[in-house]
Design a protein around this motif. Structure first.
Motif, PDB file in Angstrom:
ATOM      1  N   ALA A 409       0.977  -1.253  -0.017  1.00 60.85           N
ATOM      2  CA  ALA A 409      -0.180  -0.045   0.044  1.00 60.85           C
ATOM      3  C   ALA A 409       0.876   1.242  -0.135  1.00 60.85           C
ATOM      4  CB  ALA A 409      -0.906   0.000   1.145  1.00 60.85           C
ATOM      5  N   HIS A 410       0.524   2.247  -0.826  1.00 64.50           N
ATOM      6  CA  HIS A 410       1.345   3.531  -1.099  1.00 64.50           C
ATOM      7  C   HIS A 410       0.262   4.764  -1.089  1.00 64.50           C
ATOM      8  CE1 HIS A 410       4.211   0.412  -1.943  1.00 64.50           C
ATOM      9  NE2 HIS A 410       3.434  -0.292  -2.841  1.00 64.50           N
ATOM     10  N   MET A 411       1.010   5.757  -0.200  1.00 62.10           N
ATOM     11  CA  MET A 411       0.229   6.916   0.023  1.00 62.10           C
ATOM     12  C   MET A 411       0.925   8.064  -0.108  1.00 62.10           C
ATOM     13  SD  MET A 411      -1.898   5.829   3.227  1.00 62.10           S
ATOM     14  CE  MET A 411      -2.945   4.435   3.511  1.00 62.10           C
ATOM     15  N   VAL A 412       0.269   9.137  -0.712  1.00 62.20           N
ATOM     16  CA  VAL A 412       0.800  10.439  -0.736  1.00 62.20           C
ATOM     17  C   VAL A 412      -0.429  11.520  -0.337  1.00 62.20           C
ATOM     18  CG1 VAL A 412       0.728  10.477  -3.287  1.00 62.20           C
ATOM     19  CG2 VAL A 412       1.998  12.368  -2.058  1.00 62.20           C
ATOM     20  N   GLY A 413      -0.095  12.240   0.592  1.00 64.41           N
ATOM     21  CA  GLY A 413      -1.313  13.374   0.897  1.00 64.41           C
ATOM     22  C   GLY A 413      -1.212  13.572   2.385  1.00 64.41           C
ATOM     23  N   ALA A 414      -2.334  14.206   2.923  1.00 61.93           N
ATOM     24  CA  ALA A 414      -2.309  14.788   4.045  1.00 61.93           C
ATOM     25  C   ALA A 414      -2.616  13.649   5.030  1.00 61.93           C
ATOM     26  CB  ALA A 414      -3.498  15.782   4.250  1.00 61.93           C
TER      27      ALA A 414
END
Length: 464
Positions: A409-414
């Motif tokens: 799982a990979h995330m970018v953001g607040a």
């Protein structure tokens, strides 16, 4: 105290060492810990904690500049860099003091000084009062790592900084060069750029944040450029010429060398393990590229000697060190702990926007032979993200097409550094796509995007 004996001696009181000591004491063992500089190690004093305090100041500053977006007014907004640094140091100091208290509470003997291992089961500590000799059947090395310095790019603390100088700056950089775009480099680039420095990041690999999923790197890069950063990929700083108040950087890119002038350079080109001066080679410990070679249980191959955390190799993360500390303490006490699996350890980067991931990237999953199903969900489709004024971001999930196993799982953001733990727990419990789809996520939250990303991987996304 000469020749005092213990069940366990821990060398190094960072997040690996002090946690190992506490767990060993909880299990009824007699424990001593040796630390040459600061309780809490780099993490609490010069790493994870003070950088997060500084990045929080930058985040608030950024929000103040956007006051109008929220129907608010804020005039004459300014940054007092020294006050930001002072707050960061106070936060670090508070936590470092807390470690000393935890040692006392758990009846752990603390010896301040530099350790050497003169022989099997022995630790000699050079303290400010002389030498103390300690012995134990089990010794845990948790001496950590320090900034790597490349020839021609050495830090002088004036124009060329390591992370330590960057945490206690003498001045606000006007034109800043950051060498390296891993977590440390990109966090400092983000901090100083937000406070107004004209920032250039040079990365030798083909993309910034090179350990992250390629899509996440590309998304983050777009945001950094939007914020005014200059990003140079597949580029290399060959050397730095320091003059009066300025540094000339020779940067090789596309086979050509160009020169650019900066007033400050931060070097963040990786770390080297603190393996020297301990007497490890004489004991027969194997060292490979400044790291102690260990098995899955952090055993060095020398009887009774363990190595945990940064000294034992990647991933170089505080939470990995702590978990290894617990595992080793339980092993010493006769337990049967599970080994720490690197692919189940989340990585978090606190730049703006934040980046977080666990498990395999899409490319790595395919390379390992998995047929994959990939889901994505953008922040712009989430009510809470829009209400927060944070519509830039995405969540990406990678599943095994045959078994439904969550591979990554990979995330970018607040706030993604907080969200990632949901997937970490999922992987630990060996979740499948079905479990995640059947989980009810509260509304309105950012976490709903985690649900939607899973649904998207299986053609069932609702809000896109």
């Amino acid at each position: 105290m000469a020749g005092k004996s213990y069940d366990v001696i821990v060398v190094g009181a960072g997040p690996g060492g002090y946690v190992a000591a506490i767990r060993a004491a909880q299990l009824g063992l007699k424990v001593a810990i040796v630390e040459r500089e600061h309780m809490g190690g780099i993490c609490l004093n010069w790493g994870c904690i003070p950088t997060k305090a500084m990045l929080r100041s930058a985040e608030v500053f950024h929000l103040m500049q956007r006051a109008g977006d929220f129907g608010l007014k804020a005039d004459n907004i300014a940054c007092d860099l020294q006050a930001v640094v002072d707050r960061s140091r106070a936060v670090a100091g508070q936590l470092s003091g807390g470690i000393g208290h935890l040692m006392k509470k758990n009846k752990i003997t603390t010896v301040m000084g530099a350790a050497t291992l003169p022989g099997a089961g022995q630790v000699s500590v050079a303290t400010d009062k002389g030498t103390e000799e300690l012995s134990a059947k089990h010794i845990v090395l948790a001496t950590g790592a320090r900034a790597r310095e490349l020839p021609g790019l050495e830090a002088d603390g004036d124009l060329v900084w390591t992370y330590k100088h960057a945490l206690m700056p003498k001045r606000m950089p006007k034109k800043l060069l950051v060498i390296g775009s891993g977590a440390i480099g990109i966090e400092f680039a983000s901090f100083y750029n937000t406070l107004g420095a004209e920032t250039t990041v040079v990365e030798v690999m083909d993309r910034v944040l090179p350990v992250e999923d390629a899509e996440i790197s590309a998304f983050a890069k777009k945001q950094f450029v939007k914020q005014g950063m200059t990003i140079m990929e597949k580029a290399m700083v060959q050397k730095l010429d320091c003059g009066k108040g300025k540094v000339t950087a020779h940067i090789e890119t596309k086979g050509k060398v160009e020169t650019q002038e900066f007033d400050t350079v931060i070097s963040a080109v990786g770390i080297v393990g603190n393996v020297e001066g301990l007497g490890l080679e004489e004991l027969g410990v194997k060292i490979d590229r400044s790291h102690v070679v260990v098995d899955e249980f952090c055993r060095t191959g020398v009887d009774g000697l363990f190595a945990i955390g940064d000294i034992a190799g990647a991933p170089w993360l505080a939470h990995k060190a702590s978990h290894e500390g617990v595992m080793v303490a339980e092993l010493i006490a006769g337990g049967h702990p599970h080994p720490v699996r690197p692919e189940s350890i989340a990585g978090c980067t606190y730049c703006h926007p934040q980046v977080a991931s666990v498990g395999y990237t899409e490319a790595k999953a395919k390379e390992l032979g998995h047929a994959v199903k990939v889901g994505r969900f953008p922040f712009i489709g989430n009510g809470k993200a829009i209400a927060l004024g944070e519509p830039e971001g995405m969540i990406k999930t990678v599943f095994d097409a045959k078994t439904g196993e969550l591979l990554g799982a990979h995330m970018v953001g607040a706030e993604v550094t907080e969200l990632i733990q949901g997937y970490v727990v999922g992987r630990q419990l060996e979740t499948t796509e079905e479990d995640l789809m059947n989980t009810v996520f509260p509304h309105p939250t950012l976490s709903e995007m985690m649900h939607e990303s899973v649904l998207d991987a299986y053609g069932r996304v609702i809000h896109m």
